[in-house]
Write an enzyme that holds these catalytic residues in place. Structure first.
Site, short mmCIF file in Angstrom:
data_model
loop_
_atom_site.label_atom_id
_atom_site.label_comp_id
_atom_site.label_asym_id
_atom_site.label_seq_id
_atom_site.Cartn_x
_atom_site.Cartn_y
_atom_site.Cartn_z
N ILE A 139 -42.19 -15.30 22.51
CA ILE A 139 -43.26 -15.51 23.49
C ILE A 139 -43.78 -14.11 23.77
CG2 ILE A 139 -43.87 -16.40 25.77
CD1 ILE A 139 -41.50 -18.28 25.60
N THR A 159 -47.17 -12.35 32.48
CA THR A 159 -48.41 -11.85 31.89
C THR A 159 -49.64 -12.46 32.55
OG1 THR A 159 -47.23 -11.63 29.79
CG2 THR A 159 -49.61 -11.50 29.69
N TYR A 187 -35.98 -18.21 31.50
CA TYR A 187 -36.69 -16.94 31.36
C TYR A 187 -35.76 -15.86 31.90
CZ TYR A 187 -40.74 -13.71 31.72
OH TYR A 187 -41.63 -12.66 31.60
N LYS A 189 -36.37 -17.64 26.89
CA LYS A 189 -37.21 -16.46 26.65
C LYS A 189 -36.33 -15.27 26.96
CE LYS A 189 -41.47 -14.02 27.80
NZ LYS A 189 -42.69 -13.95 28.63
#
Length: 285
Positions: free
Chosen positions: A201, A46, A133, A161
Site C-alpha cells: 500500500i 496519506t 495498520y 499494512k
C-alpha cells in the site's frame, strides 16, 4: 483468492481553496484504475483524514467508490476511543467497501493484551475484513509478533499494512501465511515482496504507477532480474518522495504534473522548494 495483494494506492485527498477537489480525486482514481492497481486505501494517513470532518470523509469515500468502478476499496478508521471507533466501523461497513484498515489506538500506548482486545472488538463488530495498520511511529505503540499472530487467528483479520520496520517480523508473518503482508514502508517494498510479501500500500505509487505495478507482477512471477531493474529505475524518485513528511512530497509531485493543487491542511505544510524542484526534475527525466 484474497484481494489483498498487488499494488494498492493510499489515496491523497486533493484540496482546492480549502475544500476537497472531488473532480481531481475522481480523476486520480480513474488514472490509477487504468494503470492496473489492485485497489485503493481511502482515508489512510496519506489522505489527511485527521484534518477532515466526518462529513468530508464520507464525501471522499463516496467519490472514491464511484470512480473505482468495482476495484476494491478499503477505508481507514483510526482512533483511540473503542466505542467511537467501533461505531465508525459499523457505519462504514454498511457501504460497498471491501475492508476496514485499523491502527492500534494512538497516544494511549495500551498493553499488548489491550491491543488484542481492541482489534478483536473491531473484528467482531465489522461486517468487512480487517486490515491491521501497524505503524508504531505514528501510534506510539509497537505490536509485537505474538500479538499479530494471535490476531491472525480471527477469520475477519486478513491482512496487515506493515510499517513497523522489522524485517524479522515481516518474514515471520509471511512464513506464517495467515495474514497477507502489504508493506507500507515504501523503501522496504522490494525486500518485502522478494521475501514473499503480497504487495504494497504505497504512497509513492501515485507517481509512475504503471512501473510499480510491473515491478510487483515481475516479482510475483519470480522474475527477479526485471523486478530489480524496475526498482532501481524507481529508486531515485522513491527516495525523494519519502524524504519529507507524507503526503507533502506526493502532492508536490502530482501538482508538478498538473493533476492537483499543491495544497495541504494545517498543520501539514507543502514540500520544501528544494524538494519540489528535485521532484520536477525527476519527473521530467
Amino acid at each position: 483468492m484474497s484481494i489483498f495483494s498487488g499494488i494498492w494506492i493510499p489515496l491523497i485527498t486533493p484540496f482546492q481553496a480549502g475544500a476537497i477537489d472531488h473532480r481531481a480525486l475522481a480523476a486520480l482514481v480513474g488514472r490509477y484504475r487504468e494503470a492496473g492497481v489492485a485497489g485503493f486505501a481511502a482515508l489512510g494517513t496519506t489522505g489527511e483524514p485527521a484534518a477532515m470532518s466526518d462529513e468530508e470523509q464520507d464525501a471522499a469515500i463516496a467519490t472514491i467508490l464511484r470512480a473505482a468502478e468495482g476495484l476494491p476499496v478499503i477505508v481507514g478508521v483510526p482512533g483511540n476511543q473503542t466505542v467511537a471507533v467501533r461505531e465508525r466501523v459499523l457505519r462504514v461497513g454498511e457501504l460497498p467497501i471491501n475492508g476496514v484498515m485499523i491502527t492500534a489506538p494512538y497516544y494511549i500506548r495500551p498493553s499488548q493484551a489491550g491491543i488484542v482486545d481492541y482489534f478483536s472488538t473491531m473484528a467482531e463488530a465489522s461486517a468487512k475484513p480487517i486490515v491491521i495498520y501497524d505503524i508504531p511511529y505514528r501510534t506510539g505503540v509497537r505490536m509485537e509478533l505474538e500479538t499479530l499472530l494471535t490476531l491472525a487467528a480471527h477469520p475477519r483479520i486478513q491482512a496487515i499494512k506493515d510499517c513497523a520496520g522489522s524485517l524479522e517480523t515481516t518474514l515471520a508473518l509471511i512464513l506464517d501465511g495467515r495474514l497477507k503482508v502489504l508493506t507500507g514502508n515504501d523503501d522496504a517494498m522490494f525486500a518485502s515482496m522478494c521475501m514473499g510479501g503480497a504487495g504494497a500500500i504505497a504512497a509513492t505509487a501515485h507517481l509512475r504507477t504503471e512501473r510499480f505495478v510491473e515491478m510487483h507482477r515481475a516479482l510475483a512471477r519470480g522474475d527477479l532480474e526485471q523486478g530489480r531493474t524496475i526498482y532501481h529505475e524507481l529508486a531515485p524518485l522513491l527516495r525523494a518522495l519519502v524524504s519529507e513528511p507524507n503526503p507533502a512530497p506526493v502532492k508536490a509531485a502530482l501538482a508538478a504534473e498538473g493533476r492537483i493543487a499543491n495544497e495541504l491542511r494545517s498543520p501539514m505544510t507543502r514540500a520544501s522548494d528544494a524538494l519540489t524542484r528535485e521532484l520536477a526534475a525527476l519527473l521530467a527525466a
